[in-house]
Design an enzyme around this catalytic site. Sequence first.
Site, PDB file in Angstrom:
ATOM      1  N   GLU A 237      38.841  39.968  44.513  1.00 40.69           N
ATOM      2  CA  GLU A 237      39.000  41.392  44.230  1.00 40.69           C
ATOM      3  C   GLU A 237      38.871  42.236  45.497  1.00 40.69           C
ATOM      4  OE1 GLU A 237      38.326  39.457  40.432  1.00 40.69           O
ATOM      5  OE2 GLU A 237      37.199  39.345  42.325  1.00 40.69           O
TER       6      GLU A 237
ATOM      7  N   HIS B  14      33.691  41.086  29.768  1.00 43.93           N
ATOM      8  CA  HIS B  14      35.120  41.348  29.612  1.00 43.93           C
ATOM      9  C   HIS B  14      35.383  42.564  28.733  1.00 43.93           C
ATOM     10  CE1 HIS B  14      35.018  37.115  30.846  1.00 43.93           C
ATOM     11  NE2 HIS B  14      36.250  37.254  31.248  1.00 43.93           N
TER      12      HIS B  14
ATOM     13  N   GLN C  22      42.009  41.821  36.816  1.00 46.11           N
ATOM     14  CA  GLN C  22      42.276  41.066  35.586  1.00 46.11           C
ATOM     15  C   GLN C  22      41.525  41.667  34.403  1.00 46.11           C
ATOM     16  OE1 GLN C  22      41.196  36.711  35.160  1.00 46.11           O
ATOM     17  NE2 GLN C  22      43.395  36.585  35.602  1.00 46.11           N
ATOM     18  N   PHE C  23      40.278  42.048  34.641  1.00 45.97           N
ATOM     19  CA  PHE C  23      39.469  42.824  33.699  1.00 45.97           C
ATOM     20  C   PHE C  23      38.718  43.865  34.518  1.00 45.97           C
ATOM     21  CE2 PHE C  23      40.174  38.903  31.441  1.00 45.97           C
ATOM     22  CZ  PHE C  23      40.300  39.287  30.102  1.00 45.97           C
ATOM     23  N   ALA C  24      38.515  45.031  33.939  1.00 43.99           N
ATOM     24  CA  ALA C  24      37.803  46.085  34.661  1.00 43.99           C
ATOM     25  C   ALA C  24      36.408  45.643  35.075  1.00 43.99           C
ATOM     26  CB  ALA C  24      37.713  47.346  33.801  1.00 43.99           C
ATOM     27  N   ASP C  25      35.815  44.751  34.307  1.00 46.56           N
ATOM     28  CA  ASP C  25      34.476  44.251  34.630  1.00 46.56           C
ATOM     29  C   ASP C  25      34.413  43.655  36.030  1.00 46.56           C
ATOM     30  OD1 ASP C  25      35.490  43.830  31.834  1.00 46.56           O
ATOM     31  OD2 ASP C  25      33.341  43.699  31.404  1.00 46.56           O
ATOM     32  N   PHE C  26      35.518  43.050  36.461  1.00 43.85           N
ATOM     33  CA  PHE C  26      35.532  42.355  37.749  1.00 43.85           C
ATOM     34  C   PHE C  26      35.682  43.309  38.933  1.00 43.85           C
ATOM     35  CE2 PHE C  26      37.701  38.671  35.283  1.00 43.85           C
ATOM     36  CZ  PHE C  26      36.511  38.424  34.617  1.00 43.85           C
ATOM     37  N   ILE C  27      35.874  44.581  38.644  1.00 43.05           N
ATOM     38  CA  ILE C  27      36.057  45.552  39.715  1.00 43.05           C
ATOM     39  C   ILE C  27      34.793  45.680  40.562  1.00 43.05           C
ATOM     40  CG2 ILE C  27      35.260  47.724  38.665  1.00 43.05           C
ATOM     41  CD1 ILE C  27      38.005  48.913  39.500  1.00 43.05           C
TER      42      ILE C  27
END
Length: 660
Positions: free
Chosen positions: A397, A464, A419-424
């Site tokens: 990321e 997620h 891929q998912f906002a969580d990974f931001i």
Amino acid sequence: MAITDKKISAETALYIYKNLMLPRRIEERMLMLLRQNKISKWFSGIGQEAVGVGVSLSSEPDDYILPMHRNLGVFTARNVPFYPLFCQLFGKADGFTQGRDRSFHFGIPEHKIIGMISHLAAMMPVADGLALAMKMRDENAVAFSFCGDGATSEGDFHEALNLAAVWKLPVVFIIENNGYGLSTPTSEQFACEHLSDRAKGYGMHGFNIDGNNIFEVMNTVGKARELALKGEPVLIEANTFRMRGHEEASGTHYVPDVLFENWAEKDPIHRFELYMESEGLFTQGELEKVTKEIDESFKEDLNKALAAPDPEFDEERELGRVYAPQPYDTPPHKDGVTYEHRFVDAIQASLRQAFEEDSKFVIMGQDIAEYGGVFKITEGFLEQFGHQRVRNTPIIESGALGAALGLALADFKPVVEMQFADFISCGFNQIVNNIAKTHYRWSPPLNITIRAPHGGGVGAGPFHSQSVEGWFMQIPGLKVVVPGTVEDAMNLMYSSLHDPNPVLFFEHKKLYRSLKAHIPDTANYEPLGKAKVRNEGSDATIITYGMGVQWALSVAESYNKKGISLEVLDLRTLLPLDKEAIRESVQKTGKVLLLQEPSLTLGPLSEISAIISEECFEWLDAPVMRCASLDMPIPHDKGLEGGYMAHSKLDKLISKLIEY
């Protein structure tokens, strides 16, 4: 400038010597000014000049260089004018950042220099983006990125090297191994014998060189540049030494005296002087004369910069610098054929339209090419737009976001899919410290769009399903967009892609395939930052955004049957906020419920509550109420998730507000 043999002409030797000596003499003068309290801070490069100067002299004018604290020689070798350079170093109004940042935290696009931020390795993925831009344009140019030995422990170092190798980018990474990361010796920084050995792990070329030998630096950089142009990135470890502290205030008490004694004999300028004398090119007296000429070359500009005005605070000017203005040449309005779209279709169509209209758009992310992304939004893009513009990334990321900054600096329009906002969270630093602040500090507008699927209601659990848009509302320089209708998914996506500022675009996963509407099949641009009334009302206002819009419209419809009129104000953009629309709706109804999917404490609408309390208090007929999810991680089980969500308590709070 290539050096193939140590037998060089007197003219070439003099050219190299002047370039080595100039930053040394400037720095010695700066240290005097520091002791006189005329400058506030200095990061010394004394003893390391051969690295920065050697890279600059061995590069071409079209090559990008991304230097660090101790690379004054990069700026002087690239003929950056003295006066604005000194003003920058003194924090004066005529510096490159006009006092908005200090020392070498700036870039000069016309000199192909992209400056650092304090987070050290953060600029290395940016070099990847610049290199990718040059590769896509078939330019015969390379990006040179500097870091210190300490920064090689950071994640961005590894992400940048891996991405460069996977994408076969024309980039050369240079480690200035000067023995210490502030006070921590290299023995406590890494366990491998040489940092350059790490290159093998990435499938790159690695060189370990004497960074105080100008010939070895220039020869190696020349070879590295040739390899990089063939798509074979290079890691160079230049062994050198820091003859002063990390910065002057830190001192050098933690460094053994014997190291200073040993490295003083290896001083790059002293060694080059001995070489010239041994070859009969110049005498010591002639070199002293050259040194005096160098001192005179910058004396006038130095004194002028010392007398230059300090920055004066002008609130309107400073706030005006945070965002690039909306473009004048916005896309014209288009009339499309109206038919049913799903939320996900609208986003996909908007992206496709922009990509068809402008070849500068590039999208990067995990699994977005052949696979089409986990939500299939880029399905078919690879076949239509090709590998150059639709690029799978490794799981990086931060690296992908840094590369996007480099692409934007090179006039591309990058889109990054989280891929998912969580990974931001893994790219947080790049967003809030690099991407958000660069235009305010020095850069041209940065057209970067970051897409982030967010939100719960799908039983995806605590990693997620988060709604993290509130994390970014306090970061000036970013725009935060959260559509809650199919039409907005279409048009706000298109508008985000054309906004000349970094935009975080949050897409609700539950709405992707559950929300449908008849809208035109062509997206249209509108300036970001305007709220919309989705349902006219008079008894109370629900202020919300994203999924909350659908919740609010549903409850408004049910209360309308009871004879209660609820206004629904869709913010659409959380940064910047449409304060005028908020004030108008509060004044109209006198009662307000703030509805958000994120947890209650410090959620996005807490800021709206503060605005209403400060600016709309006299119009209120009831306390401002908040309907939000619980202060806990979002659970996986559908039953538990339902109890967590704000929607479960909406009806109860509306009734309480109406009855107040």
